[in-house]
Design a protein around this motif. Structure first.
Motif, short mmCIF file in Angstrom:
data_model
loop_
_atom_site.label_atom_id
_atom_site.label_comp_id
_atom_site.label_asym_id
_atom_site.label_seq_id
_atom_site.Cartn_x
_atom_site.Cartn_y
_atom_site.Cartn_z
N GLY A 101 53.09 65.70 23.43
CA GLY A 101 52.53 65.96 24.76
C GLY A 101 51.19 66.66 24.76
N ARG A 102 50.45 66.53 23.66
CA ARG A 102 49.17 67.25 23.54
C ARG A 102 47.95 66.39 23.82
NH1 ARG A 102 48.42 69.23 18.06
NH2 ARG A 102 50.07 67.86 17.28
N PHE A 103 48.13 65.16 24.27
CA PHE A 103 47.02 64.22 24.38
C PHE A 103 46.32 64.31 25.73
CE2 PHE A 103 45.74 59.62 25.20
CZ PHE A 103 44.53 59.75 24.52
N ASP A 104 44.97 64.32 25.69
CA ASP A 104 44.12 64.25 26.89
C ASP A 104 43.31 62.96 26.81
OD1 ASP A 104 44.87 66.71 28.02
OD2 ASP A 104 43.45 67.80 26.77
N LEU A 105 43.42 62.13 27.85
CA LEU A 105 42.77 60.83 27.87
C LEU A 105 41.50 60.87 28.72
CD1 LEU A 105 42.70 57.78 27.27
CD2 LEU A 105 44.24 57.44 29.22
N GLY A 106 40.36 60.83 28.05
CA GLY A 106 39.09 60.72 28.75
C GLY A 106 38.70 59.26 28.88
N LEU A 107 38.32 58.85 30.08
CA LEU A 107 37.98 57.46 30.35
C LEU A 107 36.57 57.34 30.90
CD1 LEU A 107 41.26 56.23 32.10
CD2 LEU A 107 40.53 55.78 29.76
N GLY A 108 35.85 56.33 30.42
CA GLY A 108 34.52 56.04 30.92
C GLY A 108 34.39 54.57 31.26
N LEU A 109 33.22 54.21 31.78
CA LEU A 109 32.98 52.84 32.21
C LEU A 109 32.17 52.03 31.21
CD1 LEU A 109 32.17 53.33 36.00
CD2 LEU A 109 34.38 52.95 34.88
N GLY A 110 31.58 52.70 30.20
CA GLY A 110 30.75 51.98 29.23
C GLY A 110 29.37 51.67 29.77
N TRP A 111 28.45 51.35 28.84
CA TRP A 111 27.08 51.07 29.28
C TRP A 111 26.34 50.08 28.37
CZ3 TRP A 111 23.38 52.29 25.65
CH2 TRP A 111 23.77 53.17 24.65
N MET A 112 26.81 49.88 27.14
CA MET A 112 26.07 49.04 26.20
C MET A 112 26.46 47.57 26.39
SD MET A 112 25.91 49.13 22.03
CE MET A 112 25.07 50.72 21.97
N ARG A 113 25.47 46.75 26.74
CA ARG A 113 25.74 45.34 27.04
C ARG A 113 26.31 44.60 25.83
NH1 ARG A 113 24.30 43.52 31.82
NH2 ARG A 113 22.92 44.82 33.12
N GLU A 114 25.87 44.95 24.63
CA GLU A 114 26.38 44.27 23.44
C GLU A 114 27.88 44.50 23.27
OE1 GLU A 114 22.00 45.01 22.69
OE2 GLU A 114 23.68 46.09 23.60
N GLU A 115 28.34 45.69 23.55
CA GLU A 115 29.78 45.96 23.45
C GLU A 115 30.55 45.14 24.50
OE1 GLU A 115 31.13 50.16 21.80
OE2 GLU A 115 29.90 50.38 23.59
N PHE A 116 30.06 45.12 25.71
CA PHE A 116 30.73 44.34 26.76
C PHE A 116 30.79 42.87 26.38
CE2 PHE A 116 30.20 48.11 29.27
CZ PHE A 116 31.19 48.04 30.24
N ALA A 117 29.68 42.34 25.87
CA ALA A 117 29.66 40.93 25.50
C ALA A 117 30.63 40.64 24.36
CB ALA A 117 28.24 40.52 25.09
N ALA A 118 30.69 41.55 23.38
CA ALA A 118 31.54 41.32 22.21
C ALA A 118 33.02 41.34 22.56
CB ALA A 118 31.23 42.35 21.13
N VAL A 119 33.42 42.19 23.50
CA VAL A 119 34.84 42.27 23.86
C VAL A 119 35.19 41.35 25.03
CG1 VAL A 119 35.00 44.63 23.03
CG2 VAL A 119 34.54 44.22 25.45
N GLY A 120 34.19 40.67 25.59
CA GLY A 120 34.44 39.73 26.68
C GLY A 120 34.74 40.38 28.00
N ALA A 121 34.18 41.58 28.24
CA ALA A 121 34.43 42.30 29.49
C ALA A 121 33.22 42.21 30.41
CB ALA A 121 34.73 43.77 29.20
N PRO A 122 33.44 42.07 31.72
CA PRO A 122 32.32 42.04 32.66
C PRO A 122 31.80 43.45 32.93
CG PRO A 122 34.38 41.84 33.86
CD PRO A 122 34.73 41.85 32.39
N MET A 123 30.50 43.58 33.12
CA MET A 123 29.91 44.87 33.46
C MET A 123 29.89 45.11 34.97
SD MET A 123 26.75 45.49 30.80
CE MET A 123 26.70 47.24 31.20
N GLU A 124 30.01 44.04 35.75
CA GLU A 124 29.89 44.16 37.19
C GLU A 124 31.10 44.87 37.79
OE1 GLU A 124 29.67 41.33 35.50
OE2 GLU A 124 27.46 41.16 35.48
N ARG A 125 30.84 45.68 38.79
CA ARG A 125 31.86 46.35 39.60
C ARG A 125 32.82 47.18 38.74
NH1 ARG A 125 34.71 43.08 44.05
NH2 ARG A 125 34.85 45.20 44.86
N ARG A 126 32.25 47.88 37.79
CA ARG A 126 33.08 48.70 36.91
C ARG A 126 33.79 49.82 37.66
NH1 ARG A 126 28.51 50.20 32.87
NH2 ARG A 126 27.28 49.60 34.69
N GLY A 127 33.11 50.41 38.64
CA GLY A 127 33.73 51.50 39.38
C GLY A 127 34.95 51.05 40.15
N ALA A 128 34.84 49.91 40.84
CA ALA A 128 35.98 49.40 41.59
C ALA A 128 37.14 49.04 40.66
CB ALA A 128 35.56 48.19 42.41
#
Length: 302
Positions: A101-128
């Motif tokens: 029970g010691r884990f803290d999960l930090g989450l972000g939206l990402g920003w590097m286009r190359e990473e998004f392209a490589a994993v096949g994730a869209p950058m649009e509407r990340r907040g929603a």
């Protein structure tokens, strides 16, 4: 204000042996938490060595869970667009269990286009997408039948077991410095975690936005955590135009007191953003020695 420490995560010094050594020593000295970061890959030919050779945060923290017993274990941050919500929910629950029970999960939206392209994730509407993602995580962590039908994610009636150690799951800290991201953290998360690029001289303003959003959402701002990634660079004292957390240990300790005065509830000293520690020409043995010196000099209560 609690004090944590970033374990070796990027560069040649980030070996399993060094990670375990730093983690055990930090716990002996009374540090509250240990932190990692994520970088999946880098553009070929990039001259930016900041995120060179980054270890996987989940594997690293599971390894360190076996070498520690008290310190909290956090990641700041993993980029949620790179995951399907059930996969991340399962990994986080498993890490929470192996760490007691010691884990803290930090989450972000990402920003590097190359990473998004490589994993096949869209950058649009990340907040929603993030808002739905959080709802799915918490539904799956509930332990009972869960389903979710949104614009981006559709989960049929399912049960995910085993559950995290404590309900409603690991604390979720959201990153991001733009005002919409700060307000999202105040409305939906257990707290906010700053990035290595944050202006630490004005971090109180960001904290104020998160607190205001929490209050407007009917939440208690005082119940939130405000975690600062402290990109420490130990240098000779007295430099002109010195940045916060860059300088002598005495100057850095004074900066830590200033962060507490701005409303930070936890700061972790992170040497992974110092090119003298993690750069391609850095000697990993010398980097580890400097980290051990910093651990002693910045330990809680010093």
């Amino acid at each position: 204000m609690e004090i944590g420490f970033g374990v070796p995560t990027t560069g040649a010094w980030a070996t399993p042996e060094a990670q375990a050594l730093v983690a055990r020593r930090a716990e002996e000295l009374g540090y509250h938490s240990l932190w990692t970061l994520q970088r999946v890959l880098n553009p070929a030919g990039s001259s930016d060595a900041t995120y060179r050779s980054v270890t996987d945060p989940f594997v690293t923290l599971a390894y360190l869970a076996a070498h520690t017993s008290r310190a909290r274990l956090g990641v700041a941050v993993v980029n949620l667009p790179f995951y399907a919500p059930p996969i991340l929910a399962k990994q986080a629950a498993a890490l929470d269990r192996v760490s007691g029970g010691r884990f803290d999960l930090g989450l972000g939206l990402g920003w590097m286009r190359e990473e998004f392209a490589a994993v096949g994730a869209p950058m649009e509407r990340r907040g929603a997408r993030a808002e739905e993602f959080l709802a799915v995580l918490r539904a799956l962590w509930s332990g009972g039948p869960a389903e979710f039908h949104g614009e981006f994610y559709d989960v049929p009636p399912v049960v995910m077991e085993p559950r995290p150690v404590r309900a409603p799951g690991p604390p979720v800290l959201l990153g991001g410095g733009a005002e919409p991201a700060l307000r999202r953290a105040g409305r939906l998360a257990d707290g906010w975690v700053s990035s290595s690029r944050a202006d630490l001289a004005a971090i109180g303003r960001s904290i104020g936005i998160v607190r205001d959003a929490a209050e407007r959402a009917g939440r208690d701002p005082d119940a939130l955590r405000f975690v600062c990634r402290g990109a420490v660079r130990v240098r000779p004292a007295g430099a002109a135009g010195r940045r916060p957390l860059t300088g002598s240990f005495e100057e850095i300790r004074a900066d830590l007191r200033d962060l507490a005065g701005q409303g930070v509830t936890e700061v972790f000293a992170d040497l992974n953003f110092d090119p003298e520690i993690t750069g391609p020409d850095a000697d990993p043995r010398a980097s580890l020695e400097r980290a051990m010196q910093a651990l002693d000099a910045l330990a809680p209560g010093r």
